[in-house]
Every structure is written in C-alpha cells, then in structure tokens.
Scaffold this motif. Structure first.
Motif, PDB file in Angstrom:
ATOM      1  N   GLY A  46       0.810  -1.208   0.000  1.00  0.00           N
ATOM      2  CA  GLY A  46       0.000   0.000   0.000  1.00  0.00           C
ATOM      3  C   GLY A  46       0.844   1.259   0.000  1.00  0.00           C
ATOM      4  N   PHE A  47       1.926   1.252   0.763  1.00  0.00           N
ATOM      5  CA  PHE A  47       2.837   2.403   0.768  1.00  0.00           C
ATOM      6  C   PHE A  47       3.508   2.583  -0.584  1.00  0.00           C
ATOM      7  CE2 PHE A  47       2.853   1.991   5.493  1.00  0.00           C
ATOM      8  CZ  PHE A  47       2.587   3.307   5.799  1.00  0.00           C
ATOM      9  N   VAL A  48       3.964   1.496  -1.167  1.00  0.00           N
ATOM     10  CA  VAL A  48       4.619   1.576  -2.476  1.00  0.00           C
ATOM     11  C   VAL A  48       3.634   2.071  -3.532  1.00  0.00           C
ATOM     12  CG1 VAL A  48       5.763   0.258  -4.291  1.00  0.00           C
ATOM     13  CG2 VAL A  48       6.276  -0.219  -1.889  1.00  0.00           C
ATOM     14  N   LEU A  49       2.414   1.517  -3.502  1.00  0.00           N
ATOM     15  CA  LEU A  49       1.390   1.952  -4.445  1.00  0.00           C
ATOM     16  C   LEU A  49       1.058   3.428  -4.240  1.00  0.00           C
ATOM     17  CD1 LEU A  49      -0.613   1.161  -6.670  1.00  0.00           C
ATOM     18  CD2 LEU A  49      -2.238   0.527  -4.876  1.00  0.00           C
ATOM     19  N   GLY A  50       1.033   3.860  -2.976  1.00  0.00           N
ATOM     20  CA  GLY A  50       0.791   5.270  -2.697  1.00  0.00           C
ATOM     21  C   GLY A  50       1.855   6.162  -3.301  1.00  0.00           C
ATOM     22  N   GLY A  51       3.106   5.693  -3.278  1.00  0.00           N
ATOM     23  CA  GLY A  51       4.185   6.461  -3.895  1.00  0.00           C
ATOM     24  C   GLY A  51       4.002   6.601  -5.393  1.00  0.00           C
ATOM     25  N   LEU A  52       3.592   5.521  -6.053  1.00  0.00           N
ATOM     26  CA  LEU A  52       3.363   5.572  -7.501  1.00  0.00           C
ATOM     27  C   LEU A  52       2.169   6.459  -7.841  1.00  0.00           C
ATOM     28  CD1 LEU A  52       3.924   1.790  -8.356  1.00  0.00           C
ATOM     29  CD2 LEU A  52       5.540   3.681  -8.640  1.00  0.00           C
ATOM     30  N   LEU A  53       1.097   6.323  -7.076  1.00  0.00           N
ATOM     31  CA  LEU A  53      -0.085   7.141  -7.329  1.00  0.00           C
ATOM     32  C   LEU A  53       0.184   8.621  -7.056  1.00  0.00           C
ATOM     33  CD1 LEU A  53      -2.913   4.884  -5.819  1.00  0.00           C
ATOM     34  CD2 LEU A  53      -2.270   5.154  -8.215  1.00  0.00           C
ATOM     35  N   SER A  54       1.141   8.898  -6.165  1.00  0.00           N
ATOM     36  CA  SER A  54       1.474  10.290  -5.864  1.00  0.00           C
ATOM     37  C   SER A  54       1.983  11.020  -7.096  1.00  0.00           C
ATOM     38  CB  SER A  54       2.532  10.351  -4.758  1.00  0.00           C
ATOM     39  OG  SER A  54       2.041   9.816  -3.557  1.00  0.00           O
ATOM     40  N   ILE A  55       2.711  10.317  -7.934  1.00  0.00           N
ATOM     41  CA  ILE A  55       3.231  10.942  -9.146  1.00  0.00           C
ATOM     42  C   ILE A  55       2.087  11.375 -10.050  1.00  0.00           C
ATOM     43  CG2 ILE A  55       4.662  10.571 -11.186  1.00  0.00           C
ATOM     44  CD1 ILE A  55       6.264   8.535  -9.567  1.00  0.00           C
ATOM     45  N   LEU A  56       1.097  10.502 -10.188  1.00  0.00           N
ATOM     46  CA  LEU A  56      -0.062  10.853 -11.009  1.00  0.00           C
ATOM     47  C   LEU A  56      -0.852  12.000 -10.380  1.00  0.00           C
ATOM     48  CD1 LEU A  56      -1.374   7.298 -11.965  1.00  0.00           C
ATOM     49  CD2 LEU A  56       0.150   8.789 -13.261  1.00  0.00           C
ATOM     50  N   ALA A  57      -1.019  11.961  -9.047  1.00  0.00           N
ATOM     51  CA  ALA A  57      -1.762  13.021  -8.358  1.00  0.00           C
ATOM     52  C   ALA A  57      -1.092  14.373  -8.546  1.00  0.00           C
ATOM     53  CB  ALA A  57      -1.880  12.682  -6.871  1.00  0.00           C
ATOM     54  N   VAL A  58       0.227  14.395  -8.404  1.00  0.00           N
ATOM     55  CA  VAL A  58       0.963  15.654  -8.526  1.00  0.00           C
ATOM     56  C   VAL A  58       0.873  16.202  -9.946  1.00  0.00           C
ATOM     57  CG1 VAL A  58       3.279  16.642  -8.519  1.00  0.00           C
ATOM     58  CG2 VAL A  58       2.510  15.253  -6.597  1.00  0.00           C
ATOM     59  N   ARG A  59       1.019  15.340 -10.945  1.00  0.00           N
ATOM     60  CA  ARG A  59       0.960  15.804 -12.330  1.00  0.00           C
ATOM     61  C   ARG A  59      -0.442  16.315 -12.677  1.00  0.00           C
ATOM     62  NH1 ARG A  59       5.260  14.835 -15.431  1.00  0.00           N
ATOM     63  NH2 ARG A  59       3.985  15.237 -17.270  1.00  0.00           N
ATOM     64  N   ALA A  60      -1.463  15.597 -12.224  1.00  0.00           N
ATOM     65  CA  ALA A  60      -2.826  16.060 -12.478  1.00  0.00           C
ATOM     66  C   ALA A  60      -3.075  17.400 -11.797  1.00  0.00           C
ATOM     67  CB  ALA A  60      -3.825  15.022 -11.984  1.00  0.00           C
ATOM     68  N   LEU A  61      -2.600  17.553 -10.570  1.00  0.00           N
ATOM     69  CA  LEU A  61      -2.777  18.803  -9.832  1.00  0.00           C
ATOM     70  C   LEU A  61      -2.030  19.936 -10.504  1.00  0.00           C
ATOM     71  CD1 LEU A  61      -3.995  20.024  -7.215  1.00  0.00           C
ATOM     72  CD2 LEU A  61      -1.819  19.519  -6.110  1.00  0.00           C
ATOM     73  N   GLY A  62      -0.813  19.665 -10.955  1.00  0.00           N
ATOM     74  CA  GLY A  62      -0.015  20.698 -11.591  1.00  0.00           C
ATOM     75  C   GLY A  62      -0.602  21.200 -12.887  1.00  0.00           C
ATOM     76  N   GLU A  63      -1.259  20.324 -13.623  1.00  0.00           N
ATOM     77  CA  GLU A  63      -1.796  20.699 -14.921  1.00  0.00           C
ATOM     78  C   GLU A  63      -3.223  21.224 -14.853  1.00  0.00           C
ATOM     79  OE1 GLU A  63      -1.397  17.525 -17.657  1.00  0.00           O
ATOM     80  OE2 GLU A  63       0.771  17.360 -17.463  1.00  0.00           O
ATOM     81  N   THR A  64      -4.019  20.689 -13.945  1.00  0.00           N
ATOM     82  CA  THR A  64      -5.450  21.024 -13.930  1.00  0.00           C
ATOM     83  C   THR A  64      -5.930  21.641 -12.636  1.00  0.00           C
ATOM     84  OG1 THR A  64      -6.171  18.882 -13.055  1.00  0.00           O
ATOM     85  CG2 THR A  64      -5.815  19.033 -15.434  1.00  0.00           C
ATOM     86  N   ASP A  65      -5.083  21.688 -11.604  1.00  0.00           N
ATOM     87  CA  ASP A  65      -5.473  22.148 -10.273  1.00  0.00           C
ATOM     88  C   ASP A  65      -6.471  21.203  -9.618  1.00  0.00           C
ATOM     89  OD1 ASP A  65      -4.528  24.139  -8.570  1.00  0.00           O
ATOM     90  OD2 ASP A  65      -6.453  25.148  -8.566  1.00  0.00           O
TER      91      ASP A  65
END
Length: 695
Positions: free
Chosen positions: A440-459
């Motif tokens: 779960g921690f490892v998966l959270g790290g991978l999903l964090s990359i997607l979350a950050v990119r989505a936030l950076g591009e679309t808020d």
C-alpha cells in the motif's frame, strides 16, 4: 550532520536569529524562524478543527493555503518585526501541513468507515480506535507523503514548470501584499479555489479566467532583475494597501457573524434546519435549508460554475432518482437511510459518476507520463539530451537550501518501515497483513506521481479516484477482507494527497524564492504537531456525538465501505447497476469534452458540468448544496459588477472569515456538548431533521 542534529541546531537559533536582525533571502534557512513556524502552527490548528468539523459533516476539507498566507500576513503586521514574504510562505506551508491532517490520516472517511462495519454482514465487528491507537495510525501515514515531495518538486516544478494554479495564485497574493513585482510565471489558467471534495478531490474549474483575480499573465522577472517597490498607483499595490487597511475589519466582522450564527444554531437547532419547502418534504424527503454562512463562504471560494454543477446533481439525485427508487420499491426504507433508503441507493450512482469522471480526467495525464518516460528511454539509447551529467539544470536554489536526496531516501524508507509496523500494531495481523500494508505504501508512492501531475496541470488532485484504484487492487491481492481493503486504500490515498497538496506550497515557494528546505522542515513540524491535535479533536467528537450520526453523517465513510463491500460480494441494490452504467457513460463523455476544452483553454469549458461536483450533489442532502449556490451567485455578481479590478480579493477575505468563524466556534460547541449543555429549545424541529434535537 544528521537531519535530527540540523533540526535541533535550527530550533536553538530560531529565536535569537529572528529577533537579532531581519533574515537575508540568500541565507540558508533564513525564513525558518520561530515566529513563522509558531504562527503557522496556530493558524494550522484553527484549520485542523475547521477541516475536521466540515469533513465529518460533508466530506469536504479545504487546503486554505491562500487564506493561511493572508491571515499570516495580517497577524505579522502586529509583530514588532513583520515577517518577510519568504517567512509568510513558511507560515502557509506549516499551516497547510497541520490543517490537512484530518484528510491525510483518514479521520473524515477511513476511521468512520471502520466504525460502520457490521459483524453480521461483514464477519467482524466495528473498529473504534482509542486515542493512543489513533496516534499510532496517524504516525503511520503522516510522513511518507512529505518525503515524496522534494524529488517530485525537482521534476514537475523546476524542470517541467507545471502551472499549479493555486500555488501560483498564492505567490501572486504574497507579492501583492508585500509590494513586490509579480512572480516569474507565464501561467494563464485561473487559480483553483482550493476546496477539496470527497477527501481531497478538488472540484474547482481550472479554466475560469475571471474568477481568479490574482492569476494574470505578467511580464516575467528574471533572476538578475532587482526587487523594486512598485509605484503607489500600481493597481497591485493599491489592492495590497486595501487588504492591509481593510483586511482585518472585513475578516473580523465576517468571522464574528458566522460564529454568532453557529452558536445560535447550537442552542436553537431549527436555525440550521429550516423546512424551506414545507415540513412534509423536510421530514419525508430531507429537503431542508441550512443558512450557514460558512457554507455560503465555501460557495464563494468554489465559484459559480462548480456550485451550479453541484446543485444540478442535487436536483437529479434528490428530486428525480430518489423518488423513483422509493416508489419503484428499489429503496423501500426511509429516504435518509444509507442501507435501505434512497440516499443509500443514489450513493451508488454517485460513486459511478465519480469513478468515470476521475478515470477520464486521469487518462491524458497517465498517457503523457508514459509517453514522456518512453521518449526519455528512446533518447537515452540514442545518446540524445538525457545524460544526467550533460543535461541543463534549471534549479535556482543552492545546495544548502535544498533537501538532500539522502534525507529523502532515509526518511521515506524509515516512514514506510515504521508505518507498516504501526499499522500492524494498531489493527493486528487479522486486520491487514504487513506485506499488504507495505505494498500500500509503495502503491501510494506511484499514485502520488499521477496526483501531482494532475494537480499541476489542472489544479485537480484526484485522490478520491486514486483511492478507489487502490481498493480495486487490494480486492485482488487480499480478497474478502473489508478492513484490509479500507486501510490499504487509505494508506495509498494519504501519500497521494499529501504529496499533491504540499506541492502547491512548494510552487509558491519556488516563485517567491523561499527555501525548499525551510518549507520541508515546516511540513514535518506541522504534520507532527497535527497528529496530536487531530487525534485529540476526533476523540472528543466521538465522545460527544454519534459518528456517523445526525450532526456529523461522515458521508465519505459510506463511499469507502460501500465500495469495499461491493468488491467483496459483488451485490448492488436492485436496479442501481443499470443506472450506474448509464450515468457512468454520460459523464465519461462529459468529462472527455470538459478535459478537451480545458486543455485547449476554451472559454466554454467552465460551463460544462463537473462530474465530481455533480456527484457530490447526490452524496449530501439538499441543505448542503443550496447554501453553497448562494455563495456561488454572490461570487459571480461581485466579480462581474462590483469588483474594482481583477485583483480585488475583498470577497475572498469575507468568505475566509465565514468559513473560519463556524469552524472555530465548533470547538466551543464541542465543549458545551461534552459538558452536557444542549439545545435551549427544539421549537420547529418536528420534521426530525435537526441534528441537535431528537424530535
């Protein structure tokens, strides 16, 4: 020197350095001062109580970084030595890390969901954490998202220069308040409103250029350009002066008005449960009106398009689907019952809309991520422009102001190992296997990359959708275990939420040249402090109120538990599956159109309904949505008719006072409830919708 030694040395010198002379912007950790950190913790505690209160009520929390910077600035003007712009950023960073812990640690969704588990239906009884167990759980998930932030910052902020509209807007505000030139940015998208729905998913429209008074396209300021004070005739400076002169007044009266109305509603519950459409609709169909000023303030911050989408969802969910499911016999129980009533039935349609919207919205981000990765791999094989030693480094900070990668590696590894052990200690081997927690921690790290990119591009930080992805994955690797499914989803969501939201603060710091290391320390201190504040507050709430219950329904808890049960049993309420498919298809198409329009910056993108906002209209009762629509209308009217210029933030100041007024007063209500002081009169509560009465 170790991280602990550096922290100790920094804290020993904080007070003396802060008061001996003004900090110099080129010094390492110059902005990491006692005053900045202490003020950030105070503001963060207020936000923490506010977010816990509203999160348990509606599933919404607010990042409030812009409001934290504004309040920090106003308070610092009262100090002997006002804080510098970089210190205000440390204030804001510390406050956000402290204030968002109710979401990061799952106090508004995960923990109430565990308390809803039924032994007869789920094979084990509900799980209610003690205070010490809550501390252990919070410590398990509080830090690994923070340690993910520095390496991701390098890529998305420095190299790719993603927009992060909310962080950019906060930088604009800080520049205005301190009479500085605008930050070096070419961002054209408007500031997101920083309101998070369904445990972190922001539902603002990221393309509405008029609502962002602070985000404008300005000439860039190079590093060699000296910082000059603008002319008093500059509209930015004029607005900054108006905030300095009138900010306290507007913030104070709006805070007091909201606080008094909240106290009145505590002693006379009918104030927040007005049967606007008659007692029958209130009693049988949950149609009441809550004239909460904080709800109005949240609507102002969200903006008119978002609140309009929410109310469209309210009309479809509670005005059409709810009666259909009731009279067709698909949901025969009381309308408000989450198990057998219409509210529980339309919950599934809401879940389908959210998942479809999140999936479609994430698709371009995921595609670009893998295309970029593939391109780098191809170029690396051909020897073109990817050699790490030959690639141009766009970092503007010196090494002593950055967070060393060895700290990141050691800190993240330690937080994962310790977190895995703590989760096992709190929930036991039968709750979730340690190896599953680690995944779960490892998966959270991978999903964090997607979350950050989505936030950076679309808020938009799509952690709600990412949490559902985690639940789907754990239904496969540890099937049949509802507790494990919920916990693992919460672990993965925590990292994605923290890394994403804290990246907004790092964007602000990057534009205003604040030390990333100082912000990192502020995040660690804020998260550590908030563990005890949030856990203590939640424990008091559970002792004083039934959670979920009439006063605090914790709607996102049902989302977590319902999906976990569906993944285990595969059973849906009668006919709900058909409507889920229909609405998922409809909003998949709508989300595709909205994503296309937003990425091409088309003016009409803001008027396409937001799937998440529409779904929230289903999830919460009508009283939740109507008051926010009033706020959205006020925002639209003010912006189009009364705003002096694009940088007029007077209404945002008032909205912040409204939100903080009710959130802070909720602490008083909690104390009164704990000591057995209840409503003075239940007059008018015969419809049974007053949370403070049992009528």
């Amino acid at each position: 020197m170790s991280l602990l030694q550096r922290l100790r040395r920094g804290w020993r010198n904080l007070w003396s350095r802060r008061h001996s002379r003004p900090p110099h912007p080129e010094e390492s950790l110059a902005e990491f001062t006692f005053s900045a950190v202490a003020l950030g913790l105070v503001i963060g505690c207020l936000l923490c109580f506010t977010n816990l209160y509203f999160g348990l009520q509606t599933g919404f929390i607010s990042m409030m970084s812009l409001q934290s910077a504004l309040i920090g600035f106003l308070v610092s003007k009262m100090l002997p030595t006002p804080l510098s712009p970089q210190e205000i950023i440390v204030v804001q960073t510390t406050a956000v890390a402290t204030g968002t812990m109710p979401l990061a640690a799952g106090f508004v969704g995960i923990l109430p969901a565990l308390g809803l588990i039924d032994e007869e239906r789920d094979g084990q009884g509900p799980i209610h954490l003690s205070w010490i167990a809550g501390i252990g759980w919070s410590c398990a998930v509080a830090f690994f998202g923070v340690f993910l932030s520095p390496p991701i910052r390098k890529q998305v902020i420095v190299e790719e220069q993603l927009a992060f509209p909310s962080g950019t807007a906060t930088a604009q505000l800080i520049s205005v308040l301190h009479d500085l030139p605008p930050p070096d940015t070419t961002v054209r998208r408007r500031r997101g409103h920083q309101y998070q729905a369904l445990e972190g998913e922001e539902i603002q429209d990221a393309t509405h250029s008029h609502t962002s008074p602070l985000l404008r396209h300005e000439p860039a300021v190079s590093e060699s350009t000296p910082l000059r004070r603008s002319s008093p005739e500059d509209p930015d400076v004029a607005d900054g002066q108006s905030v300095k002169q009138a900010g306290w007044h507007e913030l104070l009266w709006s805070f007091v008005a909201s606080a008094l109305l909240t106290l009145a509603a505590y002693f006379y519950p009918i104030v927040f449960a007005i049967p606007l459409f008659g007692n029958y609709l209130a009693r049988e169909w949950a149609w009441t009106f809550t004239p909460s000023l904080s709800y109005v303030g949240q609507g102002i911050i969200m903006g008119f398009p978002t609140t309009l989408s929410m109310n469209l969802g309210m009309l479809v969910g509670w005005g059409i689907l709810s009666p259909i499911s009731k009279y067709a016999g698909w949901a025969p129980g009381p309308v408000g019952d989450m198990a057998t009533g219409a509210r529980g039935w339309i919950l599934w349609v809401s879940l389908a809309i959210m998942c479809a919207d999140s999936l479609v919205s994430l698709t371009p981000v995921v595609t670009e991520f893998f295309v970029d990765a593939l391109a780098k791999k191809i170029f690396s094989r051909s020897g073109e422009n990817v050699n790490s030693t030959g690639k141009e480094d766009h970092e503007v900070e010196t090494e002593d102001r950055l967070v060393p990668y060895r700290w990141v590696v050691i800190g993240w590894t330690a937080s994962v190992i310790v977190g895995t052990f703590l989760v096992w200690l709190v929930f036991g081997h039968e709750g979730i296997k340690p190896w599953a927690t680690f995944i779960g921690f490892v998966l959270g790290g991978l999903l964090s990359i997607l979350a950050v990119r989505a936030l950076g591009e679309t808020d938009i930080n799509p952690v709600s959708g990412l949490g559902k992805i985690s639940q789907l994955f754990f239904a496969w690797i540890q099937p049949g275990n509802i507790v494990a499914n919920i916990i693992a989803g919460g672990v993965a969501e925590a990292g994605a939420q923290q890394a994403g939201d804290l990246m907004q603060d790092l964007k602000t710091g990057h534009l205003c040249r604040a030390s990333p290391r100082a912000q990192f320390f502020g995040q660690l201190i804020g998260s550590s402090f908030s563990i005890f504040v949030t856990t203590s507050a939640y424990t008091l709430y559970t002792k004083a109120y039934e959670i979920p219950g009439p006063s605090f329904p914790a709607p996102t808890a049902y989302v977590w538990l319902s999906l976990a049960r569906l993944l285990r049993d595969g059973q849906l309420p009668e006919k709900s599956g058909l409507f889920m498919v229909i609405f998922a298809i409809i909003f998949g198409v709508i989300a595709s159109l909205k994503t296309y329009a937003a990425r091409h910056e088309l003016w009409w993108a803001k008027w396409i309904p937001s799937g998440v906002a529409f779904a929230i209209g289903f999830l919460n009762t009508p009283s939740f949505s109507i008051a926010r629509l009033i706020g959205g209308i006020l925002e639209y009217v003010f912006r189009t008719r009364y705003a002096r210029d694009k940088s007029d933030i007077r209404l945002i100041v008032v909205a912040s006072g409204f939100v903080l007024g009710e959130g802070v007063t909720s602490v008083i209500s909690l104390v009164l409830k704990t000591f057995g002081i209840t409503a003075l009169s239940c007059w008018g509560c015969g419809h049974g919708m007053c949370g403070g009465c049992k009528a």
